[in-house]
Design a protein around this motif. Structure first.
Motif, PDB file in Angstrom:
ATOM      1  N   LEU A 122       1.055  -1.037   0.352  1.00 54.17           N
ATOM      2  CA  LEU A 122       0.313   0.233  -0.006  1.00 54.17           C
ATOM      3  C   LEU A 122       0.849   1.454   0.413  1.00 54.17           C
ATOM      4  O   LEU A 122       0.854   2.472  -0.836  1.00 54.17           O
ATOM      5  CB  LEU A 122      -1.171  -0.438   1.359  1.00 54.17           C
ATOM      6  N   PHE A 123       1.895   1.425   1.034  1.00 53.10           N
ATOM      7  CA  PHE A 123       2.670   1.986   1.256  1.00 53.10           C
ATOM      8  C   PHE A 123       3.734   2.722  -0.487  1.00 53.10           C
ATOM      9  O   PHE A 123       3.658   3.675  -0.865  1.00 53.10           O
ATOM     10  CB  PHE A 123       4.172   2.271   1.942  1.00 53.10           C
ATOM     11  N   SER A 124       3.947   1.220  -0.732  1.00 52.06           N
ATOM     12  CA  SER A 124       4.473   2.036  -2.434  1.00 52.06           C
ATOM     13  C   SER A 124       3.231   2.473  -3.709  1.00 52.06           C
ATOM     14  O   SER A 124       3.689   3.233  -3.495  1.00 52.06           O
ATOM     15  CB  SER A 124       5.310   0.513  -3.658  1.00 52.06           C
ATOM     16  N   ILE A 125       2.168   2.066  -3.012  1.00 50.71           N
ATOM     17  CA  ILE A 125       1.071   2.991  -4.378  1.00 50.71           C
ATOM     18  C   ILE A 125       1.112   3.481  -3.740  1.00 50.71           C
ATOM     19  O   ILE A 125       0.760   4.569  -4.845  1.00 50.71           O
ATOM     20  CB  ILE A 125      -0.056   1.222  -3.972  1.00 50.71           C
ATOM     21  N   PHE A 126       1.034   4.095  -2.853  1.00 52.97           N
ATOM     22  CA  PHE A 126       0.696   6.146  -2.216  1.00 52.97           C
ATOM     23  C   PHE A 126       1.616   6.512  -3.042  1.00 52.97           C
ATOM     24  O   PHE A 126       1.545   7.567  -3.611  1.00 52.97           O
ATOM     25  CB  PHE A 126       0.536   5.660  -1.269  1.00 52.97           C
ATOM     26  N   GLN A 127       2.596   5.701  -3.126  1.00 47.87           N
ATOM     27  CA  GLN A 127       4.340   6.696  -2.906  1.00 47.87           C
ATOM     28  C   GLN A 127       4.406   6.781  -5.179  1.00 47.87           C
ATOM     29  O   GLN A 127       4.553   8.060  -5.533  1.00 47.87           O
ATOM     30  CB  GLN A 127       5.237   6.749  -2.138  1.00 47.87           C
ATOM     31  N   ALA A 128       4.158   5.531  -5.206  1.00 43.08           N
ATOM     32  CA  ALA A 128       4.019   6.177  -6.778  1.00 43.08           C
ATOM     33  C   ALA A 128       2.689   6.770  -7.498  1.00 43.08           C
ATOM     34  O   ALA A 128       2.679   7.219  -8.547  1.00 43.08           O
ATOM     35  CB  ALA A 128       3.772   4.515  -7.185  1.00 43.08           C
ATOM     36  N   TYR A 129       1.868   6.597  -6.626  1.00 43.46           N
ATOM     37  CA  TYR A 129       0.271   7.179  -7.752  1.00 43.46           C
ATOM     38  C   TYR A 129      -0.238   9.293  -7.152  1.00 43.46           C
ATOM     39  O   TYR A 129      -0.963   9.304  -7.370  1.00 43.46           O
ATOM     40  CB  TYR A 129      -1.086   6.075  -7.560  1.00 43.46           C
TER      41      TYR A 129
END
Ligand SMILES: Cc1ncc(COP(=O)(O)O)c(C=O)c1O
Length: 401
Positions: A122-129
């Protein structure tokens, strides 16, 4: 002088769940826990020994070992078609519903990423988008991380309300909250803290709404009457996250994953590289052994569902008898969201912990719609569930608030 934390953490503290759990004493009955009360069996331990003795200790590819990605892409981590067909025949599932498995054409090379737990995914998705100024639609009540991850990314969490008492998702109300700034819509089924499940038609309408959708399916294997519908393959803008923390009681081994179309996945893998490099090679080898042995895996999942079913019955019975309320039986996960007579459930939970030695999580920890409720986790022994809920009842009858 005290160093000044980055402003992105302004107003962000350890979650209320952690704060309440910190009040635990050896005498406490802990109904606040968010992890299965399940220990590995002999086979799972053998898999772990094998992973430690013969598996690689080196970095894997950022997105994880191809062997594990293939197993996840092939749907080994989900409901086997046979089980789904049997349930459909028995009326447990809508027989017209499209088949979920095999997983619809996810390319293991470019559309699966193994993460260090669903949380890291989830953290990576938020950082990505997610950019500062964006909006992220989050369920209310819902898992605490979603709103916090939006804030850390500089965005505004916009809650969509789930209404008591059946906690149905009003899809029209959700769609009305979409604005040009909406970057992500977060969906969680089965839900923490509600145990509710979202039906396939509602999920499809959310998938078709336009913005990127993140479907958190970490509780997907913990269900009672029928497997919950997945958003896998519903649209190219859908990102599905899952993991082995809840299904295999592997919370400490940090193994999760992301499934998304290639174009959507690319920036997620880039962000994930700078957060975690890769998930633990040991945990990946272990997950590979688990998902390769389909017969053992299915019997494990059946066994833990049976255990949670018994615990759910005890929790529902005790809630009705001791707290004199009836709640809709949770369809998945291992939480009961129970109304309590209190004007401030944080005070309620803290006083209950110190006066009656029972830990529950105040509903407000999950958003404003949770006020007036507490989350009782029935990931506990039958004895602990019965004793804990009985103590809450006794404390309430004695005037406790
Ligand atoms: C809804 C939900 N999503 C994600 C997570 C994180 O799980 P993991 O251990 O895979 O990071 C949790 C853990 O409680 C959860 O309840």
């Amino acid at each position: 002088m005290q160093p000044q934390p980055a402003h992105r953490l302004d107003g962000i503290e350890l979650s209320l769940i952690r704060q309440i759990n910190a009040l635990a004493t050896p005498l406490c009955v802990n109904l606040g826990i968010g992890e299965p009360n399940v220990e590995p069996d002999e086979t799972l331990r053998e898999f772990a020994v094998r992973a430690a003795s013969t598996g690689s200790w080196h970095y894997t590819a950022n997105a994880g070992t191809l062997a594990l990605r293939k197993l996840i892409a092939a749907g080994s981590a989900g409901v086997p078609p046979a089980a789904e067909q049997n349930l459909a025949k028995n009326g447990g599932l809508d027989a017209r519903a499209p088949r979920q498995f095999p997983t619809p054409e996810f390319d293991p090379k470019s559309e699966v990423c193994i993460a260090a737990g669903t949380e890291e995914a989830l953290f990576s998705i938020f950082q990505a988008y997610v950019d500062p100024g964006d909006e992220v639609l989050v369920p209310n009540p819902g898992f605490v991380s979603y709103a916090t991850l939006a804030r850390i990314a500089g965005a505004t969490p916009v809650p969509y309300n789930l209404d008591p008492s059946d906690w149905r998702l009003d899809v029209d109300a959700l769609l009305k909250r979409i604005t040009p700034k909406t970057k992500l819509i977060i969906v969680n089924s089965p839900s923490n803290p509600l145990g509710s499940v979202i039906d396939r038609a509602t999920l499809q309408r959310i998938a078709d709404a336009g913005p990127l959708v993140v479907s958190d399916e970490v509780y997907r294997e913990i269900w009672y009457a029928a497997p919950p519908p997945s958003m896998l393959g519903m649209a190219d803008n859908v990102i599905v996250v899952g993991g082995m923390s809840k299904s295999h009681a592997m919370t400490g081994l940090r193994l999760g994953w992301v499934l998304a179309s290639e174009a959507v996945m690319k920036p997620i893998v880039t962000a994930h590289q700078y957060v975690a490099t890769c998930a633990s090679a040991f945990s990946q080898s272990l997950a590979e052994s688990i998902l390769s042995d389909d017969a053992w895996n299915q019997s494990w999942l059946d066994r833990i569902r049976a255990q949670f079913r018994a615990q759910r019955e005890t929790a529902l019975f005790s809630v009705e008898r001791e707290l004199e309320v009836t709640i809709p039986p949770p369809a998945g996960a291992f939480y009961a969201f129970v109304p309590v007579p209190a004007c401030d459930t944080v005070v309620f939970a803290k006083t209950l912990a110190t006066d009656a030695a029972v830990l529950v999580i105040p509903g407000i920890a999950f958003g404003s719609m949770g006020e007036g409720f507490v989350r009782i986790s029935y990931a506990a022994s039958l004895d602990a569930i019965g004793t804990g809920i009985e103590r809450i009842g006794r404390w309430l009858r004695a005037g406790g608030r």
